[in-house]
Scaffold this active site. Structure first.
Site, mmCIF file in Angstrom:
data_model
loop_
_atom_site.group_PDB
_atom_site.id
_atom_site.type_symbol
_atom_site.label_atom_id
_atom_site.label_comp_id
_atom_site.label_asym_id
_atom_site.label_seq_id
_atom_site.Cartn_x
_atom_site.Cartn_y
_atom_site.Cartn_z
ATOM 1 N N HIS A 271 10.095 -0.120 -3.907
ATOM 2 C CA HIS A 271 11.354 0.296 -4.520
ATOM 3 C C HIS A 271 11.322 1.793 -4.801
ATOM 4 O O HIS A 271 10.330 2.473 -4.534
ATOM 5 C CB HIS A 271 11.596 -0.506 -5.797
ATOM 6 N N ASP B 89 4.042 -0.216 -7.268
ATOM 7 C CA ASP B 89 5.294 -0.416 -6.531
ATOM 8 C C ASP B 89 5.550 0.767 -5.601
ATOM 9 O O ASP B 89 5.978 1.839 -6.031
ATOM 10 C CB ASP B 89 6.459 -0.578 -7.520
ATOM 11 N N SER C 132 15.791 -6.864 -2.901
ATOM 12 C CA SER C 132 15.841 -6.037 -4.102
ATOM 13 C C SER C 132 15.969 -4.548 -3.803
ATOM 14 O O SER C 132 16.369 -3.776 -4.678
ATOM 15 C CB SER C 132 14.592 -6.280 -4.957
#
Length: 443
Positions: free
Chosen positions: A406, A403, A158
């Site tokens: 990312h 997170d 991702s």
């Protein structure tokens, strides 16, 4: 004796011809390498962004693009050829960002930091400055002209998809692509830029090799996977022949519990907690997986494109692990003397570089082009660029953790487009050098 003399003259003539041809080819290749041939692409006024069905855009949301002189050239000089663009520091850039979260529909919700309340904005206003030269800010017109009639695929996890979304946003000042995906599976998307006949695709393969998930829960409640470390993931290897560029990435998923298979037999695992199975560190599986991925590319007889290994993008958890209260709340970049690559980040990076060098040597021998986009140092210095808790509304009942893997969009990952444009501009020179090297060694 006359017959013998005749053959001697023929051999001498043949040798002379070969030598002359060799000299001519050497001269030609040398000229290609050392002569700068600027490619002229005029820059027209950036068009206004048209309203998208994916987002509502008001006039004040539109960013005025930087004006470029009409005679701007696409050229690489010797300074860039000798400079390591991946070693440097972050410096302020008041002109950034070059799009907004309200003007680009490609941003996934959990990377839309401003939408979900991130109060600061300085993390968007930096650019990468290499130590020995300058790295130009990404120019979408230049990029699209270079990749006209070509195709590019992102392969991996991702974070690779995060990079692709950033590239779509960076290109949105020129054109938005249309969705030409052949499946409804969001893990395999295909985008087409009509005006440039340019295709961009993403192939979800977080382990880069064949993998299944026999247990959804697993020891850490993140699943238990079966990784076939010596088998290609045909979901992407069978489709790369059509692409001119591949961007390969991976690493983060190897921290999850997994059974390791080779020759269809279990050879060990990573924290599987099963009896009579040897427990290996994540590096065991990762080294073999990336090695197999490179073999998968080289096994394709019809693939003639450029393979770029995008090096590991470090995480920045502080105060705990990802599932134990870790977070990333810094507000500005670090200096290169303030932070070190260490722990898992360092281990994965070193494995990538070691396996890449081995694969590149074989690739060059086979006439293939393997490159490395070494972004690890630049993103290591950006602990301020992750979504943290700004990937959802505070009152939402979600199971997402902070997170720190990312990257916010807009944000530091946009600079990977600067690196990408530099690499596609340098490609002609690198290819000529490799041809010259092969010719010299091969005789």
């Amino acid at each position: 004796m006359k017959q013998a003399n005749l053959h001697g003259k023929n051999n001498q003539a043949t040798t002379t011809n070969k030598t002359t041809s060799k000299i001519l080819l050497l001269v030609t290749l040398t000229l290609i390498i050392f002569t700068i041939i600027p490619l002229y692409f005029p820059f027209h006024k950036f068009p206004s962004l048209s309203p998208s069905t994916h987002s509502s855009t008001s006039p004040e949301d539109i960013i005025s693009p930087v004006n470029h002189p009409q005679d701007t050239l696409i050229a690489i000089d010797d300074n860039h050829h000798k400079c390591d663009v991946f070693s440097g520091e972050w410096v302020p850039n008041p002109n950034a960002p070059y799009y907004l979260n309200t003007t680009c529909w490609a941003i996934h919700e959990h990377q839309n930091c401003q939408k979900y309340g991130r109060p600061d904005s300085d993390f968007m206003k930096w650019r990468w400055k290499p130590d020995g030269c300058d790295l130009p800010i990404f120019n979408p017109y230049q990029f699209l002209e270079i990749v006209r009639d070509k195709s590019l695929a992102f392969i991996g996890d991702s974070v690779g998809r995060n990079q692709m979304q950033s590239l779509i946003c960076m290109l949105s000042r020129v054109e938005y692509p249309i969705d030409v995906s052949t499946t409804k599976d969001e893990d395999f998307k295909r985008w087409f830029y009509v005006s440039y006949n340019f295709t961009m695709a993403t192939y979800w393969s977080p382990f880069l090799v064949k993998a299944t998930q026999p247990e959804i829960d697993g020891p850490t409640h993140s699943g238990l996977f079966s990784l076939y470390l010596d088998e290609f993931d045909e979901k992407w290897t069978n489709h790369i022949d059509e692409f001119n560029y591949l961007i390969l990435n991976g690493g983060h998923w190897f921290s999850r519990p997994a059974l390791y298979y080779e020759k269809r037999k279990v050879v060990g695992c990573k924290f599987c907690q099963k009896e009579n199975i040897t427990d290996y560190p994540m590096t065991y599986g990762y080294r073999r997986a990336i090695r197999t991925a490179f073999k998968g590319i080289m096994s394709r007889k019809n693939f003639k494109g450029v393979t770029m290994l995008r090096s590991f993008a470090p995480t920045h958890f502080e105060g705990g692990e990802w599932n134990n209260g870790g977070d990333c709340q810094r507000k500005k970049p670090s200096k290169s003397n303030e932070i070190r690559l260490e722990g898992t980040n360092l281990e994965l990076y070193l494995i990538q570089m070691e396996e890449f060098k081995k694969a590149q040597k074989k690739a060059v021998e086979n006439g293939l082009k393997f490159r490395v986009m070494d972004i690890t140092q630049s993103l290591l210095l950006r602990p301020d660029g992750h979504p943290s808790r700004y990937g959802h509304w505070p009152n939402e009942n979600v199971t997402l953790y902070n997170d720190c893997v990312h990257w916010c969009l807009p944000g530091p990952i946009d600079t990977l487009s600067d690196f990408l444009l530099h690499m596609v501009k340098m490609e002609g020179r690198w290819s000529a050098e490799e041809k010259l090297s092969r010719f010299t060694k091969g005789g």
